[in-house]
Write a protein that holds these residues in place. Structure first.
Motif, PDB file in Angstrom:
ATOM      1  N   ASN A   1      10.846  20.634 -16.351  1.00 47.71           N
ATOM      2  CA  ASN A   1      10.229  21.183 -17.564  1.00 47.71           C
ATOM      3  C   ASN A   1      10.280  22.706 -17.595  1.00 47.71           C
ATOM      4  O   ASN A   1       9.706  23.331 -18.470  1.00 47.71           O
ATOM      5  CB  ASN A   1       8.796  20.666 -17.745  1.00 47.71           C
ATOM      6  CG  ASN A   1       7.780  21.426 -16.913  1.00 47.71           C
ATOM      7  OD1 ASN A   1       8.133  22.211 -16.034  1.00 47.71           O
ATOM      8  ND2 ASN A   1       6.506  21.187 -17.179  1.00 47.71           N
TER       9      ASN A   1
ATOM     10  N   ASP B   1      -2.544  24.085 -14.507  1.00 48.94           N
ATOM     11  CA  ASP B   1      -2.500  23.043 -15.537  1.00 48.94           C
ATOM     12  C   ASP B   1      -1.544  23.409 -16.666  1.00 48.94           C
ATOM     13  O   ASP B   1      -1.076  22.529 -17.391  1.00 48.94           O
ATOM     14  CB  ASP B   1      -3.895  22.800 -16.126  1.00 48.94           C
ATOM     15  CG  ASP B   1      -4.767  22.055 -15.139  1.00 48.94           C
ATOM     16  OD1 ASP B   1      -4.191  21.513 -14.172  1.00 48.94           O
ATOM     17  OD2 ASP B   1      -5.996  22.040 -15.319  1.00 48.94           O
ATOM     18  N   ALA B   2      -1.285  24.706 -16.787  1.00 52.89           N
ATOM     19  CA  ALA B   2      -0.435  25.134 -17.896  1.00 52.89           C
ATOM     20  C   ALA B   2       0.976  24.584 -17.773  1.00 52.89           C
ATOM     21  O   ALA B   2       1.682  24.448 -18.769  1.00 52.89           O
ATOM     22  CB  ALA B   2      -0.398  26.657 -17.953  1.00 52.89           C
ATOM     23  N   ASN B   3       1.380  24.279 -16.570  1.00 57.58           N
ATOM     24  CA  ASN B   3       2.757  23.806 -16.433  1.00 57.58           C
ATOM     25  C   ASN B   3       2.895  22.293 -16.538  1.00 57.58           C
ATOM     26  O   ASN B   3       3.893  21.727 -16.133  1.00 57.58           O
ATOM     27  CB  ASN B   3       3.390  24.329 -15.140  1.00 57.58           C
ATOM     28  CG  ASN B   3       2.672  23.812 -13.911  1.00 57.58           C
ATOM     29  OD1 ASN B   3       2.201  22.676 -13.900  1.00 57.58           O
ATOM     30  ND2 ASN B   3       2.589  24.635 -12.885  1.00 57.58           N
TER      31      ASN B   3
ATOM     32  N   THR C   1       9.175  24.916 -15.428  1.00 57.47           N
ATOM     33  CA  THR C   1       8.124  25.700 -14.780  1.00 57.47           C
ATOM     34  C   THR C   1       8.720  26.520 -13.643  1.00 57.47           C
ATOM     35  O   THR C   1       8.418  27.691 -13.467  1.00 57.47           O
ATOM     36  CB  THR C   1       7.038  24.766 -14.223  1.00 57.47           C
ATOM     37  OG1 THR C   1       6.497  24.032 -15.299  1.00 57.47           O
ATOM     38  CG2 THR C   1       5.944  25.552 -13.530  1.00 57.47           C
TER      39      THR C   1
ATOM     40  N   LYS D   1       3.211  20.984 -19.217  1.00 59.01           N
ATOM     41  CA  LYS D   1       3.831  20.843 -20.538  1.00 59.01           C
ATOM     42  C   LYS D   1       5.104  19.999 -20.483  1.00 59.01           C
ATOM     43  O   LYS D   1       5.702  19.817 -19.428  1.00 59.01           O
ATOM     44  CB  LYS D   1       4.198  22.228 -21.054  1.00 59.01           C
ATOM     45  CG  LYS D   1       5.233  22.897 -20.166  1.00 59.01           C
ATOM     46  CD  LYS D   1       5.408  24.362 -20.466  1.00 59.01           C
ATOM     47  CE  LYS D   1       6.419  24.958 -19.485  1.00 59.01           C
ATOM     48  NZ  LYS D   1       6.560  26.374 -19.572  1.00 59.01           N
ATOM     49  N   ALA D   2       5.463  19.579 -21.676  1.00 58.09           N
ATOM     50  CA  ALA D   2       6.744  18.898 -21.826  1.00 58.09           C
ATOM     51  C   ALA D   2       7.807  19.962 -22.098  1.00 58.09           C
ATOM     52  O   ALA D   2       7.507  21.161 -22.105  1.00 58.09           O
ATOM     53  CB  ALA D   2       6.675  17.915 -22.970  1.00 58.09           C
TER      54      ALA D   2
ATOM     55  N   PRO E   1      10.166  22.378 -24.195  1.00 56.29           N
ATOM     56  CA  PRO E   1      10.034  22.936 -25.543  1.00 56.29           C
ATOM     57  C   PRO E   1      11.010  22.217 -26.489  1.00 56.29           C
ATOM     58  O   PRO E   1      12.004  21.650 -26.051  1.00 56.29           O
ATOM     59  CB  PRO E   1      10.423  24.406 -25.357  1.00 56.29           C
ATOM     60  CG  PRO E   1      11.177  24.457 -24.082  1.00 56.29           C
ATOM     61  CD  PRO E   1      10.679  23.348 -23.235  1.00 56.29           C
TER      62      PRO E   1
END
Lengths: 1086, 215
Positions: free
Chosen positions: A797, A817-819, A799, A821-822, A824
């Motif tokens: 993803n 936790d921010a990473n 990161t 994500k799916a 973009p």
């Protein structure tokens, strides 16, 4: 007892079938029967209260003092001793040698009709009987047919005879003659079709099927065990379930119709009719298969009686079992019930006194009413034959007889079994054991039994089984075998002994004495509980210790340790009935009787306590004051559950799946035990995180399971062995469950808590070790698998970017936790890349769960908080684990599933990681394939073979020229569309030429890399996305240029004339030149 | 390399655009060319005219106008087989020519007036007292007054002026007579103006009956 003699004699003496026993053994083991009913009608539970002894019955009935024709039925439950009694009558009769009285005793021998007839024909009284040879040939003929053929013949005969019956009924005018004709002709035809079906036939021919039962009465080689079985169909033979009905789907239509009727006959009304109907053919079938006509057998007996009459003799006929005559039984009864007087006097047949053994059921179902009415007397043998000393004597005589050789018995035989001459075997083994005074005045050693053992063991039998046959086969023989051949382990587990309510303190003393030696513990618990008084007592009698009611010599003789129970000072007056005490036989002696129901053995009143016990008593008294006494119902529940545990310890499987009844208590107790361990063990001390713990809890695995449990065997981290120690612990949880209703608030709970606490201390290390799995010290691989999984996700993803190796990945990423994500929306990865990431994120919430593992596993729990969003990470451990993961280079083989990994919730991470890692190669290759065209286009556009040859100036120059190109198009009205975003693309290129070159360089390196991990790392930053603006320009511009050329050509073509045709203005030039010259002259003129 | 290709493409666009702008269709260009030719001829005629005028009338173009003419001719010379005349160029050329014509118009007017006014005035005074066809002279002279008049008109003007001047010379008109005639023409002559010299000139030329006095 003398084991050496017993070894050779046990098989001769311990025979459940009286008839096969030698006469002297039979007499040596015979215990006078004192409880016989003499009845005028057949009653299951006689109302008569007067008992007769066997001697009384013999004198008054069997000996036939009135010399009358009589027909006497001896009946009782299977194994009650009918055969034994009849044989005793026969022996007694023969020994008296009554003048002109022929005594014929027909044993059931091989329990077949053939064997029975052969016995009859071998009798000396009828050697000269007419037609004897013919009869003999007749019976011998049936023996040549093999079992399978004979069984099929029996079966076939049924439908042949049924068909014949239908045919005959058609011809008959009055069809109401047959009292059993309850079936319609349609049903009869359907029955035939049903019987003819192969599958129905196979079922009927099975070992426990009706044909096998009938066959057992025809053939001598039958393996049928229950000799009292009735050879006929029963209602269960026609019970069919849905599955069997389904199997008949392709059967004959009539057979199916019949099957449907059977299947829907829930109450059995129809089946009973069918059974009654088909059983009317049993006798004809047997007769036909035995090549006998009903009249044949009647004729044989008539001939016998006539022959004896000729010899001036009368006949006393003793038949052990009338069922041996199945098939000809009615003929036999006809022959026997025919008197020799009155209208039959002319037949010149002898008087016959018949003593016939039968079961109650057979008599009721198979005797015609006319036969029943002609029975002279009924002798009933009640099931609970032995009472008081009789049972001990029964055991004592068998134990004595097995220690006697034939030579030892010879003088007694010669004395015609005189009581005073009854031989008593010398006590080689059994010193200190119980003895019994017998009715013949002899004192017999009971080794290897005690009186308490006899009572307890018999009490454990079903009331209906408390017959001599079962006592012999279920108690005497196995225990004697165990004592002879397995003395070092006596009483061994093989006996499957059960103690329903073992004394807890006694058991603890035993466990303390024996330590981990389960065999010893088991033996002592059984010995003290069944042979002894099941109480934690130790008293001194003389110079002997009586421990748990057993003389210390008994322990010594069995090589058992002396249980370390503190001595109890007590006076002889308080000594309970000692197993070693010897008391003379007295009919009225107050001996423990056999319980009427299977009630757990009740322990004897507690003796005075030792000091330590008094302490415990004080505690108990405290709890006694706090908690009320348990109700009888609760006690019974506990007792029943404890019985299950007892059986388990003795080797039985334990049912932990049930939620109801006693088994439900067991399963709840096991659950409570597990819950207790979860809560009481400080898991963090064993480096077991909450996450790991929750996985165990949520898995199908239990922390602790039971050895030999019914369900999920092997689904436990720690197996409680089926031993006494486990029993003690488990019983605590049964009480916790039942008595305390899942609390420790019950009388005596402090002892249970103590027991459990001790046990917990012993096992917690083992449990924790088992829970931690195969990897032992250090982090578990499933956590590393989770880290690896999270790492792959973060690579995918984006990161983790700008890393060329895993080593560059820092630990912070795993806690951000921010990473989570799916990808973009504008990502330019290949489909496989996106799918893999999507699978990780979406499938089973894998990404979130994985992160939870990573976070929770390394969280240092603060206080009692188990569910928190603030983590205190065990940095050292995490770093260690991360380093190990990095060192694996994400190679799939580095994350193998441990062989003994059993927690699905942990296994999931290995499996999921394996699946992900297995796809990395493909993803990397696919990503390379995606990137290669971009790289190729770029290199082709700039005509370079390496990105190293590209400079930022070249990119800027390109961007400028592209801008100019588009502007030129616009300015010159070239009919080519300039993309709206072209300016933006060009500006993007102009603003980041360095990044573009770096992205191409990354792609170039990745494309030439064969390591999938490196490739993924390279593409993690999505370099393709970086080069998209320039790639779009590179892709679009050649096309635009081509379009421009096309447009320009078109415009040129549209000019429409040849520029060569235009004026070259030469005339005009001439004129103008002239004019110029004229002007020059004009100026000159001025 | 793509950058080079872009550059080449731009050049091609520009060149082609130019070609396209130059290479109109044949008819249009031909018309333009005809106008251009006319313009060239006009320019040439102008040069020829000013030379003829110089030669025949003495009219001399101012240097600035002459430079203008030279520039215009140079401008008009700037076309060949590759560079065709377009409408704008032609217009520019015409504008230049118009500007020159305006300049020349002014210059001619001045020159003509300077050359003709005295003669004309005199002719007007005497046209009623002489039997000569003074009116024709006046007409002829006036016909060449405008720059856009033909060269012949201009030339006739100057010829008529010469003839008229001869007639005037034959009348011996001095200033005193001339003054008297002027006042008569304006109806402002008095008897006082009828001086002896005037009377003498009247008698000599037998003009008594032709001169009227009034209040």
């Amino acid at each position: 007892m003398n084991s050496e003699i017993a070894k050779s004699r046990i098989s001769e003496v311990m025979k459940v079938d009286t008839i096969t026993t030698e006469q002297y053994d039979f007499m040596a083991t015979h215990v006078p029967v004192t409880k016989l009913y003499l009845l005028n009608k057949c009653e299951d539970t006689p109302e008569e209260t007067t008992f007769y002894s066997e001697e009384q019955v013999y004198q008054n009935i069997v000996r036939n003092p009135g010399d009358q024709h009589q027909f006497v039925i001896v009946y009782g439950a299977s194994g009650a001793g009918k055969s034994h009694l009849i044989r005793w009558f026969s022996t007694k009769l023969k020994s008296e040698n009554i003048e002109n009285e022929s005594v014929i005793f027909i044993s059931r021998n091989d329990n077949s009709l053939k064997g029975t007839i052969r016995q009859l024909l071998d009798l000396p009284e009828i050697k000269n009987m007419p037609n004897r040879d013919i009869y003999k040939r007749l019976t011998d003929a049936t023996s040549v047919v093999n079992e399978n053929v004979l069984k099929r013949t029996i079966y076939a005969k049924f439908h042949i005879l049924i068909q014949d019956s239908i045919d005959k009924s058609r011809q008959s005018i009055d069809q109401s003659d047959n009292p059993y004709d309850e079936l319609s002709n349609v049903d009869k035809k359907r029955l035939i079709a049903y019987l003819k079906d192969d599958r129905v036939e196979e079922r009927a021919l099975q070992t426990d099927g009706p044909v096998s039962r009938i066959y057992s009465k025809l053939a001598g080689n039958s393996q049928y065990v229950d000799r009292d079985t009735i050879a006929e169909f029963n209602i269960s033979d026609f019970a069919i379930d849905g599955r069997f009905r389904q199997r008949l789907a392709d059967s004959d239509r009539k057979a199916q119709a019949f099957a449907d009727k059977l299947a829907s006959d829930d109450e059995g009304t129809f089946r009973r009719k069918v059974v009654r109907y088909i059983n009317t053919f049993v006798s004809p079938v047997i007769q036909q298969c035995a090549n006998l006509e009903p009249g044949d057998f009647e004729q044989i007996f008539t001939d016998i009686r006539k022959e004896l009459y000729k010899q001036g003799k009368n006949l006393t006929l003793l038949i052990e079992d009338i069922t041996s005559f199945t098939g000809v039984d009615q003929s036999l009864l006809n022959a026997l019930m025919t008197p020799h007087t009155g209208i039959y006097a002319s037949e010149k047949m002898c008087r016959v006194s018949s003593i016939i053994g039968t079961t109650t059921v057979y008599f009721r179902n198979n005797f015609y009413d006319n036969h029943k009415m002609r029975v002279t007397k009924f002798i009933n043998i009640p099931t609970n034959q032995f009472s008081g000393n009789g049972l001990y004597e029964f055991v004592g005589k068998y134990m004595n007889t097995v220690s006697l050789t034939h030579d030892d018995l010879k003088p007694w035989i010669e004395s015609n079994y005189r009581d005073s001459d009854y031989p008593v075997a010398p006590v080689v083994e059994g010193e200190g054991w119980d003895t019994v005074y017998c009715s013949n005045g002899k004192n017999l050693n009971l080794y290897p039994f005690t009186k308490k053992a006899i009572i307890n063991l018999v009490n454990q039998m079903q009331p209906s089984q408390r017959t001599p046959r079962y006592i012999l086969s279920e108690i005497l023989e196995p225990i004697l075998q165990d004592a002879i051949y397995n003395k070092d382990h006596f009483p061994s587990k093989a006996l499957h002994l059960s103690l329903a309510n073992p004394d807890r303190l006694l058991r603890r003393y035993i466990i303390n004495t024996c330590g981990d030696n389960e065999d010893l513990v088991d033996r002592l618990i059984n010995l003290t509980g069944i042979w002894g008084n099941n109480d934690h007592t130790c008293i001194i009698r003389g110079n002997h210790k009586i421990i748990a009611g057993l003389d210390e010599n008994i322990y010594k003789s069995l090589n058992l340790p002396i249980i370390d129970i503190p001595e109890t000072n007590t006076s002889d007056n308080n000594i309970p009935t000692n197993s070693n005490s010897t008391s003379k036989y007295s009919p009225n002696s107050d001996l423990p009787s056999i319980a009427e129901d299977n009630v757990p053995v009740q322990k004897e009143p507690a003796l005075e306590k030792s000091v330590s016990e008094l302490d415990e008593d004080n505690k108990e008294q405290e709890s006694d004051q706090l908690f009320p006494e348990l109700s009888t119902d609760t006690q019974n529940k506990i007792a029943k559950a404890q019985t299950i545990i007892e059986d388990w310890v003795r080797g039985d499987q334990i049912n932990i799946a049930s939620t109801q009844g006693e088994n439900g208590i067991i399963s709840h107790a096991l659950k409570n035990l597990n819950d207790y361990l979860y809560s009481v063990i400080n898991w963090q001390c064993y480096s077991i995180s909450n996450d790991e713990l929750s996985r165990f809890k949520n898995s199908s695995y239990r922390l602790v399971g039971l050895e030999n449990q019914s369900k999920g065997n092997g689904n436990s981290f720690y197996i409680m062995k089926a031993n006494r120690h486990s029993q003690e612990v488990f019983e605590c949880f049964i009480r916790y469950q039942v008595a305390g209703k899942e609390t420790w608030k019950y009388r005596g709970s402090e002892n249970d808590i103590y027991t459990i606490s001790c046990w917990t201390y012993e096992v917690k290390n083992d449990i924790a070790k088992a829970v931690k799995g195969s990897n032992g010290i250090g982090m578990n691989t499933y956590q590393e698998a989770a880290i690896a999984l999270d790492m792959v996700r973060m690579i995918l993803n984006g990161t983790i970017t700008a890393k060329t190796a895993l080593q560059g990945i820092t630990e912070e990423a795993f806690f951000d936790d921010a990473n989570m994500k799916a990808l973009p929306s504008n990502e330019k990865h290949c489909k496989e890349w996106s799918q893999l990431l999507n699978d990780i994120i979406c499938k089973d919430n894998m990404a979130v769960n994985t992160r939870k593992v990573v976070n929770n596993c390394f969280n240092l729990i603060q206080g009692n908080v188990t569910n928190t969003t603030i983590f205190f990470i065990n940095y050292i451990d995490f770093n260690k684990a991360l380093r190990r993961v990095k060192n694996t280079k994400l190679q799939a083989e580095a994350f193998h599933i441990p062989d003994n990994e059993c927690v699905k919730q942990r296994k999931n991470y290995y499996e999921q990681l394996q699946k992900v890692l297995d796809r990395l190669d493909k993803v990397a290759e696919s990503e390379k394939k995606t990137a290669i065209p971009y790289l190729n286009r770029f290199q082709a556009a700039f005509e370079v073979d390496s990105i190293a040859k590209i400079s930022t100036e070249m990119i800027l120059d390109f961007a400028n020229e592209a801008m100019k190109f588009y502007n030129t198009i616009i300015e010159n009205n070239v009919n080519v569309n300039v993309p709206e975003n072209s300016q933006k693309q060009i500006l993007n290129v102009k603003h980041a030429p360095g990044k573009i070159i770096a992205a191409y360089r990354t792609i170039e390196n990745a494309v030439n890399d064969s390591d999938p991990t490196s490739v993924l790392l390279a593409f993690s930053s999505d370099p393709i996305n970086e080069i998209i603006p320039i790639d779009m320009l590179i892709t679009a511009l050649p096309e635009k240029m081509a379009n421009v050329s096309k447009d320009l050509k078109s415009k040129k073509d549209n000019i429409g004339f040849d520029p060569g045709q235009l004026s070259n203005y030469s005339n005009e030039q001439t004129i103008l030149n002239t004019a110029k010259k004229m002007l020059a002259n004009y100026e000159d003129m001025q | 390399m793509i950058t080079d290709k872009l550059r080449a493409a731009q050049q091609e666009i520009i060149l082609t655009t130019e070609q396209v702008s130059e290479f109109r269709n044949k008819e249009t260009q031909h018309k333009i060319d005809l106008n251009y030719t006319e313009e060239v001829k006009t320019a040439y005629s102008l040069v020829d005219l000013i030379i003829d005028l110089k030669t025949n009338t003495g009219f001399t173009v101012k240097p600035s106008t002459l430079s203008q003419i030279k520039e215009t001719i140079t401008f008009l010379s700037n076309f060949n087989e590759k560079r065709h005349v377009d409408v704008q160029t032609l217009k520019n050329g015409k504008d230049l020519m118009m500007s020159i014509n305006k300049s020349l118009e002014t210059e001619w007017k001045i020159y003509f007036t300077n050359s003709m006014s005295s003669t004309l005035k005199t002719l007007v005074l005497i046209q009623d007292i002489t039997d000569k066809d003074v009116a024709n002279y006046i007409s002829d002279i006036s016909n060449g007054k405008e720059w856009n008049s033909s060269f012949d008109s201009k030339l006739n003007s100057f010829r008529a002026m010469k003839s008229a001047n001869d007639i005037i010379a034959n009348l011996n008109i001095n200033d005193e007579v001339n003054n008297f005639l002027l006042k008569v023409s304006k109806n402002r002559a008095t008897l006082a103006d009828l001086t002896d010299n005037v009377m003498k000139w009247v008698q000599e030329n037998h003009l008594k009956s032709k001169i009227r006095l009034s209040f």
